[in-house]
Design a protein around this motif. Structure first.
Motif, short mmCIF file in Angstrom:
data_model
loop_
_atom_site.label_atom_id
_atom_site.label_comp_id
_atom_site.label_asym_id
_atom_site.label_seq_id
_atom_site.Cartn_x
_atom_site.Cartn_y
_atom_site.Cartn_z
N TRP A 43 0.95 -1.28 0.15
CA TRP A 43 -0.16 0.17 -0.17
C TRP A 43 1.03 1.04 0.00
O TRP A 43 1.76 1.42 0.93
N MET A 76 -8.83 1.08 -5.54
CA MET A 76 -7.31 0.58 -5.59
C MET A 76 -6.76 1.36 -7.22
O MET A 76 -7.27 0.85 -8.11
N ALA A 94 -4.77 3.54 -2.30
CA ALA A 94 -6.32 3.17 -2.20
C ALA A 94 -6.55 4.08 -1.24
O ALA A 94 -5.90 4.49 -0.19
N PRO A 137 -11.25 -1.43 -1.58
CA PRO A 137 -10.77 -2.09 -2.86
C PRO A 137 -10.86 -1.50 -4.30
O PRO A 137 -10.58 -1.57 -5.12
N ASP A 140 -5.00 -9.64 -5.65
CA ASP A 140 -4.13 -8.36 -5.02
C ASP A 140 -5.21 -7.50 -4.12
O ASP A 140 -4.62 -7.27 -2.97
N ASP A 141 -6.39 -7.28 -4.48
CA ASP A 141 -7.23 -6.66 -3.59
C ASP A 141 -7.67 -7.19 -2.48
O ASP A 141 -7.56 -6.81 -1.09
N GLN A 142 -7.55 -8.56 -2.39
CA GLN A 142 -8.16 -9.37 -1.20
C GLN A 142 -6.77 -9.34 -0.18
O GLN A 142 -6.81 -8.99 0.97
N TYR A 179 0.09 -0.33 -4.81
CA TYR A 179 -1.23 0.29 -4.98
C TYR A 179 -1.31 1.52 -4.20
O TYR A 179 -1.18 1.33 -2.90
#
Length: 133
Positions: A11, A64, A89, A61, A43-45, A87
């Motif tokens: 992040w 992102m 976010a 998410p 990736d988001d999880q 990412y």
């Protein structure tokens, strides 16, 4: 990870041309918050889970945006080659260090000596884009 290179999802939280980094207990070097995927995770999880565990905040998410993917070649890390997928976010909630994280810090480009090799690559890229002072 078709090529068997381990991947970290990280992040990148920017504020006032500084970026958030964390330091784990017993370590001197700072890292971008995030971590390795668990089997079957996207990736988001991964990012949502890791940031909740490390900083007790909730990543959205849907916000992102891929910042970049940074490769660590052999010989530049004690863990061997790996890649870090970064990412930005939005988040909701505090940024409170938890679990293995001892502290957080907001750093600029001049602080790149305080981070790991791969994290310094991200700082350089952010600086070149005018996002980090």
């Amino acid at each position: 990870m078709a090529d068997d290179v381990p991947e970290k999802v990280a992040w990148v939280l920017l504020r006032d041309q500084r970026v958030l980094v964390t330091r784990n207990h017993g370590r001197e070097v700072f890292y971008f918050p995030g971590g390795m995927r668990e089997p079957g995770e996207s990736d988001d999880q991964t990012l949502v889970r890791e940031i909740d565990e490390e900083l007790q905040t909730v990543i959205d998410p849907g916000t992102m945006v891929h910042v970049g993917t940074f490769e660590v070649p052999p010989g530049h890390s004690e863990r061997g080659p790996f890649r870090m997928i970064c990412y930005t976010a939005d988040h909701e909630g505090p940024l409170s260090p938890a679990r293995e994280v001892e502290e957080k810090a907001w750093i600029g480009y001049a602080d790149r000596h305080r981070v790991s090799y791969v994290d310094s690559l991200v700082l350089i890229a952010l600086h070149e884009r005018g996002l980090l002072s």
